[in-house]
Design an enzyme around this catalytic site. Structure first.
Site, short mmCIF file in Angstrom:
data_model
loop_
_atom_site.label_atom_id
_atom_site.label_comp_id
_atom_site.label_asym_id
_atom_site.label_seq_id
_atom_site.Cartn_x
_atom_site.Cartn_y
_atom_site.Cartn_z
CD GLN A 82 -2.97 -0.52 -0.29
OE1 GLN A 82 -3.10 0.65 -0.63
NE2 GLN A 82 -3.50 -1.51 -0.98
CB SER A 83 4.19 1.98 -1.46
OG SER A 83 4.92 3.14 -1.79
CG ASN A 84 0.20 6.42 0.67
OD1 ASN A 84 -0.92 6.18 0.24
ND2 ASN A 84 0.53 6.21 1.93
#
Ligand SMILES: Cc1ncc(COP(=O)(O)O)c(C=O)c1O
Length: 335
Positions: A82-84
């Site tokens: 879930q890396s922004n």
């Protein structure tokens, strides 16, 4: 303000492609201020674009300007599922006509939700490698970056490589610039001293702010809240980056590990990417008192930490709080 002008002139020595409108607002939180018995403000870096935005845009403005100057066609980076940062790299690359590649050291999930769904919409090429990749505190951040850089070259050939979280001196110039912006806004609001609280993942935002606040002689106190138990020997890594930033800006300073204002582990919850109960409660509290949403992986944990420290009297009682909202909202929609 001479220090500000000198620093901005040094920052202007590096190529930058602005991707958003600045300054972002610094807003009071009136109901929360009443509840906590002191002024509380929020700095809205969550309102930065593109592609639902967040703090990484400030770093990408410098990194992608460099990529362009080097004639890159592909850009690659890596992060947690879930890396922004990965999603923002994809969006910013698309804005500049570059081809985004994202490396994940995990199995391809059965369902693409949250940031992964946005990556799909952005047409980013996602490469899932089901082993390695660091982030379990067995390696330093620098070691992890060196290793993944080699893997990325093996998979992609020629490309512009961006470390996890945009963690490099060039990227973090963006948060040196942000420190000038925050210091000016705080002064304009008549805030003399305050605690500036920020979520810490790869530590670059904190390092940039440390360097920027030191070089402007700002009276703001800084506190980073670790959200992940991710890296071995993390404070020295952040200190080295802050030192390098000052050196690259022509005003060397030293920051040893003890000077790095980081609370490690206490508020990280079960592990990186897994929400804590305190973070979920903090998200609801801010949403219901001020109508502002936080995310479960970064800002929710940092906000929970700030509330707890406040309750325990660990932040100077006579000073306002400034919470840096760094974005991350797509993770609210991740299954
Ligand atoms: C929403 C959000 N907040 C905070 C951070 C932490 O920033 P840094 O990696 O510079 O410590 C990140 C990225 O890691 C993020 O995506």
């Amino acid at each position: 303000m001479q220090a500000h002008e000198r620093l901005l002139a040094a920052l202007d020595g590096y190529p930058r492609l602005p991707l958003a409108e600045y300054p972002t607002p610094l807003e009071p939180l009136p109901r929360l201020s009443r509840e906590l018995g002191r002024p509380v403000y929020i700095k809205r870096d969550d309102q930065i674009g593109p592609g639902l935005g967040g703090n990484k845009t400030r770093k990408l403005e410098y990194l992608l300007a460099d990529a362009r100057q080097r004639g890159a066609r592909k850009v690659a980076t890596f992060g947690g599922l879930q890396s922004n940062h990965a999603r923002l790299t994809a969006a910013a690359a698309r804005q500049l006509g570059l081809e985004p590649h994202l490396l994940y050291f995990a199995r391809r999930p059965a369902r693409m939700t949250g940031n992964l769904l946005l990556n799909e919409l952005l047409g980013a090429q996602m490469h899932f490698i089901p082993f390695g990749g660091g982030g379990d505190a067995s390696m330093t951040l620098e070691q992890t970056i060196r290793l993944v850089r080699i893997v990325a070259w093996a998979i992609l050939g020629r490309h512009y490589f961006i470390p996890v979280g945009g963690h490099s001196w060039r990227g973090c110039l963006g948060y040196v610039r942000a420190a000038v912006e925050i210091d000016c806004q705080a002064r304009a609001l008549g805030i003399e001293r305050a605690s500036l609280v920020v979520a810490v993942g790869s530590g670059g935002t904190l390092a940039g702010l440390m360097a920027g606040l030191a070089l402007t002689g700002s009276p703001l106190g800084l506190l980073g809240i670790d959200v992940g138990k991710l890296w071995k020997a993390f404070p020295p890594t952040i200190g080295r980056l802050a030192e390098e930033l000052c050196r690259r800006l022509g005003q060397p300073q030293t920051f040893d590990a003890r000077q790095v204002p980081l609370i490690e582990r206490t508020y990280a919850g079960p592990s990186y990417g897994v929400p804590s109960q305190a973070a979920s409660a903090a998200i609801r509290r801010l949403a219901q008192s001020e109508g502002i949403l936080l995310d479960p992986i970064y800002t929710g944990k940092a906000f929970a930490g700030m509330l707890d420290l406040c309750r325990r009297g660990a932040l100077p009682a006579d000073q306002p709080l400034i919470f840096l909202h760094t974005g991350g909202l797509p993770a609210l929609f991740a299954a």
